[in-house]
Structures are given as C-alpha cells and as structure tokens.
Design an enzyme around this catalytic site. Structure first.
Site, PDB file in Angstrom:
ATOM      1  N   ASN A  11      53.851 -39.181  22.935  1.00 49.50           N
ATOM      2  CA  ASN A  11      54.896 -39.008  21.794  1.00 49.50           C
ATOM      3  C   ASN A  11      54.297 -38.344  20.452  1.00 49.50           C
ATOM      4  O   ASN A  11      53.234 -39.060  19.855  1.00 49.50           O
ATOM      5  CB  ASN A  11      55.098 -40.630  21.358  1.00 49.50           C
ATOM      6  CG  ASN A  11      56.329 -40.814  20.394  1.00 49.50           C
ATOM      7  OD1 ASN A  11      56.167 -40.135  19.370  1.00 49.50           O
ATOM      8  ND2 ASN A  11      57.220 -41.573  20.483  1.00 49.50           N
ATOM      9  N   GLU A  38      59.872 -37.810  21.290  1.00 52.36           N
ATOM     10  CA  GLU A  38      60.001 -37.651  19.605  1.00 52.36           C
ATOM     11  C   GLU A  38      59.715 -36.315  19.243  1.00 52.36           C
ATOM     12  O   GLU A  38      58.930 -36.339  18.189  1.00 52.36           O
ATOM     13  CB  GLU A  38      59.387 -39.077  19.195  1.00 52.36           C
ATOM     14  CG  GLU A  38      59.741 -39.205  17.738  1.00 52.36           C
ATOM     15  CD  GLU A  38      59.214 -40.449  17.183  1.00 52.36           C
ATOM     16  OE1 GLU A  38      59.556 -40.829  15.839  1.00 52.36           O
ATOM     17  OE2 GLU A  38      58.361 -41.211  17.749  1.00 52.36           O
ATOM     18  N   TYR A 109      62.248 -41.520  26.699  1.00 44.33           N
ATOM     19  CA  TYR A 109      61.717 -42.385  25.027  1.00 44.33           C
ATOM     20  C   TYR A 109      62.630 -43.453  24.989  1.00 44.33           C
ATOM     21  O   TYR A 109      63.737 -43.275  24.625  1.00 44.33           O
ATOM     22  CB  TYR A 109      61.972 -41.117  24.101  1.00 44.33           C
ATOM     23  CG  TYR A 109      61.545 -41.587  22.817  1.00 44.33           C
ATOM     24  CD1 TYR A 109      60.715 -42.364  22.513  1.00 44.33           C
ATOM     25  CD2 TYR A 109      62.152 -40.799  21.715  1.00 44.33           C
ATOM     26  CE1 TYR A 109      60.503 -43.051  21.372  1.00 44.33           C
ATOM     27  CE2 TYR A 109      62.028 -41.518  20.210  1.00 44.33           C
ATOM     28  CZ  TYR A 109      61.202 -42.412  20.140  1.00 44.33           C
ATOM     29  OH  TYR A 109      60.869 -42.895  18.810  1.00 44.33           O
ATOM     30  N   ASP A 151      57.184 -42.895  26.379  1.00 42.92           N
ATOM     31  CA  ASP A 151      56.964 -43.977  25.331  1.00 42.92           C
ATOM     32  C   ASP A 151      58.172 -45.039  25.872  1.00 42.92           C
ATOM     33  O   ASP A 151      59.145 -44.863  25.387  1.00 42.92           O
ATOM     34  CB  ASP A 151      57.251 -43.381  23.959  1.00 42.92           C
ATOM     35  CG  ASP A 151      57.316 -44.504  22.996  1.00 42.92           C
ATOM     36  OD1 ASP A 151      57.005 -45.791  23.563  1.00 42.92           O
ATOM     37  OD2 ASP A 151      57.452 -44.135  21.565  1.00 42.92           O
ATOM     38  N   ASN A 153      57.794 -48.226  24.886  1.00 40.61           N
ATOM     39  CA  ASN A 153      58.139 -48.975  23.632  1.00 40.61           C
ATOM     40  C   ASN A 153      57.994 -50.405  23.982  1.00 40.61           C
ATOM     41  O   ASN A 153      58.615 -51.237  23.421  1.00 40.61           O
ATOM     42  CB  ASN A 153      59.313 -48.684  22.883  1.00 40.61           C
ATOM     43  CG  ASN A 153      59.032 -47.894  21.633  1.00 40.61           C
ATOM     44  OD1 ASN A 153      58.138 -47.904  20.845  1.00 40.61           O
ATOM     45  ND2 ASN A 153      59.948 -46.622  21.504  1.00 40.61           N
ATOM     46  N   ASP A 254      51.050 -41.550  15.656  1.00 47.99           N
ATOM     47  CA  ASP A 254      50.722 -42.862  15.946  1.00 47.99           C
ATOM     48  C   ASP A 254      50.486 -43.120  17.376  1.00 47.99           C
ATOM     49  O   ASP A 254      49.845 -44.122  17.566  1.00 47.99           O
ATOM     50  CB  ASP A 254      51.784 -43.919  15.198  1.00 47.99           C
ATOM     51  CG  ASP A 254      53.107 -43.658  15.483  1.00 47.99           C
ATOM     52  OD1 ASP A 254      53.185 -42.553  16.109  1.00 47.99           O
ATOM     53  OD2 ASP A 254      53.942 -44.271  15.063  1.00 47.99           O
ATOM     54  N   HIS A 255      51.017 -42.331  18.352  1.00 50.90           N
ATOM     55  CA  HIS A 255      50.457 -42.489  19.580  1.00 50.90           C
ATOM     56  C   HIS A 255      49.359 -41.510  20.000  1.00 50.90           C
ATOM     57  O   HIS A 255      49.374 -40.387  19.334  1.00 50.90           O
ATOM     58  CB  HIS A 255      51.754 -42.318  20.610  1.00 50.90           C
ATOM     59  CG  HIS A 255      53.096 -42.961  20.313  1.00 50.90           C
ATOM     60  ND1 HIS A 255      53.211 -43.966  21.288  1.00 50.90           N
ATOM     61  CD2 HIS A 255      53.739 -43.058  19.175  1.00 50.90           C
ATOM     62  CE1 HIS A 255      54.205 -44.732  20.996  1.00 50.90           C
ATOM     63  NE2 HIS A 255      54.704 -44.282  19.533  1.00 50.90           N
TER      64      HIS A 255
END
Length: 264
Positions: A11, A38, A109, A151, A153, A254-255
C-alpha cells in the site's frame, strides 16, 4: 534450478508522491511482480515510465482520482485482466490477472471502514463487512489455484497488533471484522502465508500510524497487509518477508512492502 518467483504487495499511499522510494525498492529487491494499493491516480496519469525503465513492462491498472486505486506491475507476462466491484459502488479496489502457469493473482484494497465499529452508526463499517462478504462469495466458487494479496485492513490475530486488549474495539481488530475474514479464509482453504512462515505469536507488523513522528519509539504497529494462497499454491511458497526498514525511508508510506517467493 529456476529462481523463485517474487511477488510483492505494498500500500503505497500515492504512487506519484512516493515514486522515488518505489524505484529504490525495485532496484534493491528486484521482485518479479509488484502489487500496489492506494495508488491515488487515474490510469491516464499513472507514472508508467519509471517502471518500464526498470523492466516492468506489464502494467495493469485500476485507478481512481484522489482515492483508492490498485495496480499490478510485472517483469513477466501476465494474461487476462478483471476488476471486481466488491465495494458495489465502482470504487477501484481490485485488479486480477493470471500468471503464465495459470495461477490467479488478485490484488485487493479492502476499505478501512471508518472509526466506529457499528454499521448503523457508521455506514463505512458496514461497507467494509459487505466487501469481505462479497469476496467470500467469490472465493466459495473459486476453483483456480489463486494468490490474493493486498491491504486487507484487518489484523486478525492477537499478535497482529501492538496491544490486543487496547485495540479490541478499534476498527481493523474488532471481533466482527475478524469473524468476517475467518469466514473468507474458511471458504476455500486459504493459507495465510505471513503466519505460515512467521507463526503467532511472532511480531509481524506492516503498518504504523503517521501520528507518531518516530514509529519505532512505541512500535504501535498492526499487520494489515496480507498474502494468502489456496493450499495448492501455498505448498509452493518458500519464504515470506516484511521490509520494515522501508517505513523509515524518505516520505514513507504508513505501510511497508511484503513479499512471498514461490518455487513455480
């Protein structure tokens, strides 16, 4: 003996903003296939040239302006191309292909789901659960050897978060999300390759919030990024790696990237 096939998922949180670290990663690691989530760019504005310069001539896109977006970049031939609307609102959250050996590769995603773990108070949370249910319906009827990555999540295990007790009611680690993901897993004998090679309770984080200036100071990570495979494909996996150092690179996502190698 042939070299293992390296498949990476990342991501990237805006591929144009972070193209320099993507190029650095590709030069250093040289994966055969890179699945991005993303990407935050429409297909016509995707920065294809840097990838082609590094030998990634196969570029399959499902982009969207400002939000979402997924892409598969490959140095090996890929065939077919589908985009499932598991969000049921035309958001760009999936692209799928077949490898030369016939194995499916699906890049997904999953929606984050907002901040409140209640579908009535927070429609985004309901959309996330419905997304996973649609994935499960697809998986139930799947007969092709398949890898699904991206991702998700969701951090499903207690050891997939920095504090199970403190995150029990936090979206990404709630019981209802974990139950939904477990139903997906059981629908087709999926193998979670991260935990196959790094069994719980080993620490295995892939995401840290931007809210902490130094993510290493408190290490409040979660394992939100996954690579799973149907059992026949999982039997050919030889390693799974997380590239935590990438979280400290200039302008990081952030990933972090994750990679599985397959002895195809």
């Amino acid at each position: 003996m042939a070299q293992p096939l390296k498949i990476v998922s990342w991501n990237i949180n805006s591929v144009r903003f972070r193209i320099e670290i993507v190029e650095r990663f590709l030069r250093e690691v040289c994966p055969d296939i890179l699945c991005l989530q993303e990407t935050k760019v429409i297909d016509g504005d995707f920065p294809a040239a840097p990838f082609r310069a590094l030998g990634y001539d196969q570029i399959l896109l499902h982009g969207q302006k400002m939000h979402h977006g997924v892409a598969i970049l490959s140095r090996i031939p890929l065939v077919e191309d589908d985009r499932y609307d598991w969000q049921a609102n035309m958001e760009a959250r999936h692209v799928g292909v077949r490898l030369p050996n016939g194995v499916r590769l699906d890049n997904v995603y999953v929606p984050a789901g907002g901040d409140i773990p209640d579908r009535d108070a927070n429609p985004k949370f309901g959309q996330k659960l419905d997304f996973i249910d649609r994935m499960t319906d697809w998986s139930t009827n799947l007969t092709t050897p398949t890898i699904i990555t991206g991702d998700f999540n969701i951090a499903p295990l207690e050891s997939d978060v920095w504090s199970h007790k403190q995150l029990l009611n936090t979206v990404s680690h709630t019981a209802i999300e974990i139950e939904a993901l477990n139903r997906f897993k059981q629908s087709n004998d999926w193998v979670d390759l991260g935990r196959h090679f790094h069994p719980a309770p080993a620490r295995l984080h892939t995401w840290w919030s931007y809210r902490s200036p130094d993510y290493t100071a408190n290490d409040r990570g979660r394992r939100l990024d996954h690579m799973w495979a149907t059992a026949d494909v999982a039997a050919q996996a030889v390693s799974h790696t997380v590239f935590e150092d990438c979280r400290s690179w200039l302008k990081p996502s952030d990933h972090i990237p994750i990679m599985t190698e397959f002895a195809f």
